[in-house]
Design an enzyme around this catalytic site. Structure first.
Site, PDB file in Angstrom:
ATOM      1  N   TYR A   3      -4.763   0.920   1.617  1.00 21.62           N
ATOM      2  CA  TYR A   3      -4.124  -0.314   2.079  1.00 21.62           C
ATOM      3  C   TYR A   3      -4.961  -1.524   1.693  1.00 21.62           C
ATOM      4  O   TYR A   3      -6.149  -1.404   1.382  1.00 21.62           O
ATOM      5  CB  TYR A   3      -3.886  -0.288   3.595  1.00 21.62           C
ATOM      6  N   ARG A  53      -9.687  -4.576  -5.865  1.00 17.89           N
ATOM      7  CA  ARG A  53     -10.145  -3.480  -4.995  1.00 17.89           C
ATOM      8  C   ARG A  53      -9.043  -2.447  -4.809  1.00 17.89           C
ATOM      9  O   ARG A  53      -9.314  -1.245  -4.721  1.00 17.89           O
ATOM     10  CB  ARG A  53     -10.612  -4.013  -3.649  1.00 17.89           C
ATOM     11  N   LYS A 111     -10.786   1.915   0.481  1.00 21.12           N
ATOM     12  CA  LYS A 111     -10.056   1.320   1.609  1.00 21.12           C
ATOM     13  C   LYS A 111      -8.844   2.191   1.975  1.00 21.12           C
ATOM     14  O   LYS A 111      -7.692   1.860   1.681  1.00 21.12           O
ATOM     15  CB  LYS A 111      -9.627  -0.110   1.285  1.00 21.12           C
ATOM     16  N   GLU A 129     -21.548  -1.455   9.294  1.00 20.69           N
ATOM     17  CA  GLU A 129     -20.622  -2.583   9.351  1.00 20.69           C
ATOM     18  C   GLU A 129     -19.983  -2.610  10.726  1.00 20.69           C
ATOM     19  O   GLU A 129     -20.337  -1.823  11.604  1.00 20.69           O
ATOM     20  CB  GLU A 129     -19.562  -2.502   8.248  1.00 20.69           C
ATOM     21  N   ARG A 149       4.475  19.928   3.500  1.00 21.67           N
ATOM     22  CA  ARG A 149       3.074  19.852   3.908  1.00 21.67           C
ATOM     23  C   ARG A 149       2.239  20.971   3.307  1.00 21.67           C
ATOM     24  O   ARG A 149       2.524  22.153   3.465  1.00 21.67           O
ATOM     25  CB  ARG A 149       2.968  19.892   5.436  1.00 21.67           C
TER      26      ARG A 149
END
Length: 284
Positions: free
Chosen positions: A33, A52, A147, A179, A100
């Site tokens: 995302y 990114r 990310k 962070e 799945r």
């Protein structure tokens, strides 16, 4: 009033958007995302977020579903369709949907969604008061430079911070701060040096982080990229966080201990002003 969202090539009302229950983003958090701030209807730091996104997708071997030119067009169109003046554009790309299994087909078609969120980006009351944070052990996966949507640990940590009366969390690992819950962490030493952890797979390579470091160096502010401990942060002159949603956010207390004089610091405010002035001038 409902929003218009983007889903796999179509513009639909948010109440009509549907994603398969077999989507790997839902089943395995197999998705990337990005969030890009919008001010005055323009995209802030867009180029960094787009770059990114490409790196994160490449790291997971998920194909980019649209061209770079089309991606920018989609961002501008979703802002226009929702008459978004200030807020953000959220984008998510998963590997796709199939029955799945831990193994996946190389022929999957990515699921690509976008939506907007309105908020007063330049009128954040926390900029004036600062925020309180608490420290917690790092518990996320090791490839934090990607990310991904694997945000459960951060969500649980932020909820625990809220229960403790704090606004956010600082994660610690091997004696140093990695962070915050969803942003990069920085300190200002008593001699005026801006210190932030060097890039590695231990932390997200923040776009706002990169921007403020460039601007700080251009303004002759001393910058060091190295790890720093909780004690260093608690005894620093200033502490602040950076993110696309909050830009530059002052931290005024860590684990109940005031940082500096317990108020947002002057260098934090200066860096935020530099960032806003420069990035708004270059917003697209």
């Amino acid at each position: 009033m409902t929003r218009t969202v983007y889903l796999n090539g179509d513009w639909v009302d948010e109440t009509e958007a549907r994603v398969s229950i077999f989507d790997r983003g839902f089943l395995f958090a197999d998705a990337i995302y990005e969030v890009t701030a919008v001010v005055g209807g323009k995209l802030v730091d867009y180029a960094g977020h787009a770059a990114r996104l490409k790196r994160s997708l490449a790291a997971l071997d998920i194909p980019m579903p649209v061209s770079e030119e089309a991606l920018l067009t989609l961002h501008r169109e979703i802002v226009a369709r929702n008459a978004l003046s200030d807020g953000g554009v959220y984008l998510q790309i998963s590997r796709g949907a199939e029955d799945r299994d831990f193994l996946y087909s190389d022929a999957l078609r990515p699921t690509f969604v976008m939506f907007t969120q309105a908020r007063a980006v330049l009128d954040n009351p926390k900029w004036k008061t600062g925020i309180f944070v608490v420290t917690m052990p790092e518990g996320r996966w090791v490839n934090r430079q990607i990310k991904t949507v694997q945000l459960l640990y951060s969500s649980l940590a932020k909820m625990e911070a809220k229960r403790q009366g704090a606004d956010d969390v600082l994660f610690t690992e091997d004696g140093v701060i990695t962070e915050a819950g969803s942003s990069n962490a920085h300190i200002v030493t008593k001699d005026g040096t801006l210190v932030t952890r060097a890039l590695s797979n231990a932390l997200l390579h923040g776009i706002t982080r990169a921007s403020i470091l460039d601007l700080a160096r251009a303004a002759q502010i001393r910058v060091e990229e190295r790890g720093f401990t909780v004690d260093e942060a608690k005894n620093a002159a200033e502490v602040f966080l950076t993110s696309a949603s909050a830009f530059v956010m002052p931290v005024v207390a860590i684990d109940g201990q005031p940082v500096g004089n317990g108020k947002p610091g002057p260098l934090t405010a200066r860096i935020r002003d530099l960032y806003i002035e420069d990035r708004l001038a270059n917003a697209i």
